[in-house]
Design an enzyme around this catalytic site. Sequence first.
Site, PDB file in Angstrom:
ATOM      1  CE  LYS A   1     -28.540   6.728  13.684  1.00  0.00           C
ATOM      2  NZ  LYS A   1     -27.851   6.828  12.424  1.00  0.00           N
TER       3      LYS A   1
ATOM      4  CD  GLU B   1     -26.765  15.998  13.620  1.00  0.00           C
ATOM      5  OE1 GLU B   1     -26.895  15.208  14.536  1.00  0.00           O
ATOM      6  OE2 GLU B   1     -26.007  15.806  12.649  1.00  0.00           O
TER       7      GLU B   1
ATOM      8  CG  HIS C   1     -24.037   7.395   3.549  1.00  0.00           C
ATOM      9  ND1 HIS C   1     -23.538   8.619   3.876  1.00  0.00           N
ATOM     10  CD2 HIS C   1     -24.968   7.605   2.599  1.00  0.00           C
ATOM     11  CE1 HIS C   1     -24.151   9.538   3.152  1.00  0.00           C
ATOM     12  NE2 HIS C   1     -25.013   8.945   2.366  1.00  0.00           N
TER      13      HIS C   1
ATOM     14  NE  ARG D   1     -23.134  -2.571  15.072  1.00  0.00           N
ATOM     15  CZ  ARG D   1     -22.278  -1.944  14.252  1.00  0.00           C
ATOM     16  NH1 ARG D   1     -21.024  -2.332  14.190  1.00  0.00           N
ATOM     17  NH2 ARG D   1     -22.660  -0.927  13.519  1.00  0.00           N
TER      18      ARG D   1
END
Lengths: 533, 172
Positions: free
Chosen positions: A143, A227, A262, A319
């Site tokens: 990430k 973030e 999530h 994907r």
Amino acid sequence: MNLPSPINLYLAGARGSCPTDTGFDTTMIKKILIANRGEIAVRVIRACREMGITNVAVFSDIDSVAKHVRMADEAYHIGPSPSSESYLVMEKIIEVAKKAGVDAIHPGYGFLSENARFAKMVMDNKLTWIGPPPEAIARMGDKLEARVTAVDSGAPVVPGFKSKIENVEQIIDEVHKVGFPILIKAAAGGGGKGMRIVNNEEELPKALKTAANEARSAFGDDRVYFEKYIPKPHHVEIQILADKFGNMVYLGERECSIQRRHQKVIEEAPSPIITPEIRKKMGEAALKIASACGYVNAGTVEFLVDDDLNFYFLEVNTRLQVEHPVTEMITGIDLVKEQIKIASGEKLSFKQDGIRIHGHAIECRIYAEDPAANFAPSTGTLRSYVEPHGVGVRVDSGVYEGAQIPIFYDPMISKMIGWGATREEAVARTRRALTEYRISGVCTTVNFHLAVMDNENFKKGKINTHFIEEQFPDNVFSSKEEDHVYKAAAVSACLYDFLENSKLKTRVSSDGGRESNWKIAGRRMGVSRTPEK
Amino acid sequence: MDYQVKIEDREYIVTIDPSTHPPQIKVDGVPVETKFSTRSDNSEIQLLMDNRSYDIEVVKQKGRQNGDFSVFIYGREFSLYAEDERLAKIREVAGLGLGGDTRKELHAPMPGLVTKVLKSPGDQVSRGESLIIVEAMKMENELKSLIDGTIKEIKVKEGQSVDKNALMVLFE
């Protein structure tokens, strides 16, 4: 090029009738192994069949009679039921691929689909990998590296600190620049592990430590970054396709804000909030990120979007996505066939200006879960399983009546996609289709989806990632039906009980000769006995 | 044969007269015109009631008490409780209210390991409050209260494995 009209795509009869529309040259890929199970394996089998490609399924012990095995041209057993001993064993899958003499491997989603090492192993064994290059998978799987790539390519990212955090002092100025609340995330992250919301400076040192600890134990990698925390974002993602010659297109966006734990449960395309201008901006940003990492094949660039339509890069999924059908329904492009064509070295047969968005599509993921018990998984045998049909309805599933929902894998039973000329029609059609489902034997999320389709905010397109907890705070998902429906339910339960009991009585009397009189006497006593205090 | 039925917040009395063929049906004393046909074990019922048509499946809820049914109509699953006179008698003797008081009990929705017990007997809880955490399929599942009420008894301990439908919490 002439794109197939979406109308033709979803009308089942039109689908298989034009095998030459792809112009696919089957000299490259004649046989594909599908390293997956369930509905996505079935999805790939269907694409193969339409292209005249032989397909090979693999299965674990418990999946020996699964739908994907029953549908495939060939099937090979690859090990015990746990996925770590079957669907995730790379050497075993390569071995089967060679034995079966396939040309290519399609990984589906999940399992090995985002495993760069497996992609490389496939290629090292002179097989075609139907997916992005291993380097792109590896780069986007990290990430932190994905974020750096996005920043370098000029895409907006959530403001924050883009390298590994060593200590509080190092970042404190940045934190104040961004402003609280902030979100600490793990570089190797996923599934909410190693994630912490920090509301003020006092909480910061402890949150950094726990996030790093959690990241280390979950991923063996304690790198964390931060973030700005966006409180109620929309989750919007761009579907891209890229061939080996540098041609790239984006196929509009999908809104995936309705999530639990999530994880997405309802997706739609297009997003009810995105304007054509923002779509273009997001699409172009997605393509820049994809070029920066040398992306080839189908992929998805995920963004967070705030209420003012500011968008921020989130991550790249290297994907095919579970929710790919909504894009297929509104663009008329078969993404799995495109994946196979790209992998076999074909050029994209359409350009950006040839892509039209037609109508609106909504996908409901039907899980074997109990929504009232906080979406706890439910396993068992499908006592009955009836799928919806009719105009504008597509169902992708990997089960059948009498099939097992094993505890070893993801509990998704079926995906139902409703298409409409407008969002309003798509919602009404999705609701109608949901009422045609009948699934018993396990708990399912059908009631939940019906309640969402009846929700006023959903109907108006007012959704964000906090939709479920805000709209259904007590986990009660009951769409209100008319009085007569309750009455019919009451009568039918009584009728069932009455008929079953009279059957029992008839049986007792009709084979009285064979039945033990003691048993009959005992049964009678059981009925008429008055309990002693 | 009289049945008492509880479905969500509604109650009905359904009377089925076995002496006629097909049996005459009344709801709350009012005759309803019904035609029905069933398949296999009577669980699939095609019902015409006052000329409204329903395609219904009735399933006895496994592991639950007698009288608990799942009824599927129009894609929806309804949980309902229906008892005949015999069941009613047993219930009255046990001193329970109609509906088997199923909502006064919390059962395990899946097999798993109890990792946390968040409440104790005597605690007042409101609907939606977490009571117990069960780990199953590598996920932590919060089991929430379905009612506003007071906890009478907690039948499980932390570290204990539970089967599906195991009784976990009793409410007063």
